[in-house]
Scaffold this motif. Structure first.
Motif, mmCIF file in Angstrom:
data_model
loop_
_atom_site.group_PDB
_atom_site.id
_atom_site.type_symbol
_atom_site.label_atom_id
_atom_site.label_comp_id
_atom_site.label_asym_id
_atom_site.label_seq_id
_atom_site.Cartn_x
_atom_site.Cartn_y
_atom_site.Cartn_z
ATOM 1 N N MET A 1 0.894 -1.288 0.124
ATOM 2 C CA MET A 1 0.431 0.532 -0.500
ATOM 3 C C MET A 1 0.443 1.718 -0.135
ATOM 4 O O MET A 1 2.167 1.147 0.415
ATOM 5 N N LYS A 2 0.562 2.528 -0.869
ATOM 6 C CA LYS A 2 1.105 3.420 -0.683
ATOM 7 C C LYS A 2 0.952 4.068 0.225
ATOM 8 O O LYS A 2 -0.221 4.298 0.896
ATOM 9 N N LEU A 3 1.642 5.037 1.436
ATOM 10 C CA LEU A 3 1.392 6.193 2.069
ATOM 11 C C LEU A 3 0.846 7.234 1.676
ATOM 12 O O LEU A 3 -0.100 7.423 2.850
ATOM 13 N N SER A 4 0.300 7.860 1.022
ATOM 14 C CA SER A 4 -0.726 8.461 -0.151
ATOM 15 C C SER A 4 -2.010 7.628 0.210
ATOM 16 O O SER A 4 -3.100 8.825 0.714
ATOM 17 N N GLU A 5 -2.629 6.602 0.426
ATOM 18 C CA GLU A 5 -3.121 5.916 0.357
ATOM 19 C C GLU A 5 -4.460 5.322 1.905
ATOM 20 O O GLU A 5 -5.228 5.382 2.379
ATOM 21 N N LEU A 6 -2.958 5.649 2.292
ATOM 22 C CA LEU A 6 -3.188 5.653 4.021
ATOM 23 C C LEU A 6 -4.393 6.610 4.562
ATOM 24 O O LEU A 6 -4.976 8.102 4.384
ATOM 25 N N ALA A 7 -5.031 6.184 5.337
ATOM 26 C CA ALA A 7 -6.957 7.141 5.805
ATOM 27 C C ALA A 7 -5.886 7.690 7.375
ATOM 28 O O ALA A 7 -4.808 7.146 7.420
ATOM 29 N N VAL A 8 -6.532 8.611 7.113
ATOM 30 C CA VAL A 8 -6.807 10.126 8.292
ATOM 31 C C VAL A 8 -6.230 8.804 9.192
ATOM 32 O O VAL A 8 -7.342 8.771 9.631
ATOM 33 N N GLY A 9 -5.832 8.997 10.806
ATOM 34 C CA GLY A 9 -5.466 8.222 11.830
ATOM 35 C C GLY A 9 -5.158 7.117 11.716
ATOM 36 O O GLY A 9 -4.937 6.301 12.387
ATOM 37 N N ALA A 10 -4.758 6.263 10.190
ATOM 38 C CA ALA A 10 -4.204 4.925 10.483
ATOM 39 C C ALA A 10 -2.047 4.848 10.405
ATOM 40 O O ALA A 10 -2.136 6.558 10.737
ATOM 41 N N SER A 11 -2.519 3.644 11.094
ATOM 42 C CA SER A 11 -0.609 3.788 11.293
ATOM 43 C C SER A 11 -0.199 2.985 10.019
ATOM 44 O O SER A 11 -1.210 1.412 10.180
ATOM 45 N N ALA A 12 0.637 3.140 10.541
ATOM 46 C CA ALA A 12 1.695 2.067 9.427
ATOM 47 C C ALA A 12 2.698 1.842 9.503
ATOM 48 O O ALA A 12 3.202 3.325 10.263
ATOM 49 N N VAL A 13 3.236 0.829 8.706
ATOM 50 C CA VAL A 13 5.114 0.297 9.137
ATOM 51 C C VAL A 13 5.799 0.646 7.627
ATOM 52 O O VAL A 13 5.333 0.113 6.767
ATOM 53 N N VAL A 14 6.500 1.553 7.940
ATOM 54 C CA VAL A 14 6.918 2.170 6.438
ATOM 55 C C VAL A 14 8.165 0.731 5.684
ATOM 56 O O VAL A 14 8.799 -0.078 6.500
ATOM 57 N N ARG A 15 7.988 0.084 4.904
ATOM 58 C CA ARG A 15 7.965 -0.822 4.032
ATOM 59 C C ARG A 15 9.351 -0.853 2.927
ATOM 60 O O ARG A 15 10.262 -1.374 2.910
ATOM 61 N N ASP A 16 9.373 0.159 2.251
ATOM 62 C CA ASP A 16 10.186 0.748 0.997
ATOM 63 C C ASP A 16 10.230 1.864 0.324
ATOM 64 O O ASP A 16 8.589 2.410 1.012
ATOM 65 N N PHE A 17 11.159 2.205 0.002
ATOM 66 C CA PHE A 17 10.863 3.955 -0.852
ATOM 67 C C PHE A 17 11.969 3.983 -1.692
ATOM 68 O O PHE A 17 12.424 2.934 -1.390
ATOM 69 N N PRO A 18 11.957 4.935 -2.798
ATOM 70 C CA PRO A 18 12.877 5.143 -3.437
ATOM 71 C C PRO A 18 14.629 5.022 -2.681
ATOM 72 O O PRO A 18 14.510 6.347 -1.684
ATOM 73 N N LYS A 19 15.677 4.830 -3.261
ATOM 74 C CA LYS A 19 16.718 5.029 -2.833
ATOM 75 C C LYS A 19 17.819 6.524 -3.227
ATOM 76 O O LYS A 19 18.785 6.107 -3.002
ATOM 77 N N THR A 20 16.516 6.728 -4.242
ATOM 78 C CA THR A 20 17.656 7.756 -5.222
ATOM 79 C C THR A 20 16.843 9.154 -5.085
ATOM 80 O O THR A 20 16.703 8.742 -4.407
ATOM 81 N N GLY A 21 17.574 9.894 -5.005
ATOM 82 C CA GLY A 21 17.139 11.466 -5.457
ATOM 83 C C GLY A 21 17.348 11.948 -4.099
ATOM 84 O O GLY A 21 17.463 11.853 -3.194
ATOM 85 N N THR A 22 17.054 13.275 -4.380
ATOM 86 C CA THR A 22 17.326 13.914 -3.311
ATOM 87 C C THR A 22 16.882 14.891 -1.913
ATOM 88 O O THR A 22 16.768 14.573 -0.928
ATOM 89 N N THR A 23 15.191 14.220 -3.176
ATOM 90 C CA THR A 23 14.153 14.718 -1.953
ATOM 91 C C THR A 23 14.199 13.579 -0.906
ATOM 92 O O THR A 23 13.666 13.437 0.612
ATOM 93 N N PHE A 24 14.326 12.409 -1.025
ATOM 94 C CA PHE A 24 14.221 10.791 -0.531
ATOM 95 C C PHE A 24 14.945 10.695 -0.170
ATOM 96 O O PHE A 24 15.326 10.192 1.349
ATOM 97 N N LEU A 25 16.994 11.304 0.119
ATOM 98 C CA LEU A 25 17.339 11.428 1.074
ATOM 99 C C LEU A 25 17.817 12.314 1.683
ATOM 100 O O LEU A 25 17.490 11.639 3.060
ATOM 101 N N ARG A 26 16.485 13.367 1.834
ATOM 102 C CA ARG A 26 16.555 14.470 2.745
ATOM 103 C C ARG A 26 15.422 13.476 3.771
ATOM 104 O O ARG A 26 15.515 13.916 4.593
ATOM 105 N N LEU A 27 14.503 12.485 3.208
ATOM 106 C CA LEU A 27 13.317 11.850 4.195
ATOM 107 C C LEU A 27 14.361 10.924 4.854
ATOM 108 O O LEU A 27 13.746 10.611 5.540
ATOM 109 N N ARG A 28 14.899 10.529 4.393
ATOM 110 C CA ARG A 28 15.554 9.817 5.031
ATOM 111 C C ARG A 28 16.637 9.654 5.823
ATOM 112 O O ARG A 28 16.511 9.267 7.272
#
Length: 74
Positions: free
Chosen positions: A1-28
């Motif tokens: 499931m994508k993080l963008s599809e999560l319902a308001v108030g719901a919790s989840a555990v990050v499974r995977d995300f892109p390893k490249t790109g400045t945006t995702f480096l900043r998120l890490r």
């Protein structure tokens, strides 16, 4: 499931995300890593951006960024 599809108030555990790109480096650097528990706090009125809570603080992401983050519902 994508993080963008999560319902308001719901919790989840990050499974995977892109390893490249400045945006995702900043998120890490901010603590969004595999195994991190996140909760969707709210979305803007038109659905973009979204606010998540992780590691005790709130982070706002564009919906286009959140679509690349895969999560498992908790």
């Amino acid at each position: 499931m994508k993080l963008s599809e999560l319902a308001v108030g719901a919790s989840a555990v990050v499974r995977d995300f892109p390893k490249t790109g400045t945006t995702f480096l900043r998120l890490r650097e901010m603590g969004l890593l595999n195994g991190t528990r996140v909760t969707l706090i709210r979305t803007a009125p038109l659905g973009d951006p979204i606010e998540i809570k992780l590691r005790g603080y709130h982070l706002t992401l564009r919906k286009s960024e959140a679509e690349h983050v895969l999560v498992d519902p908790a």
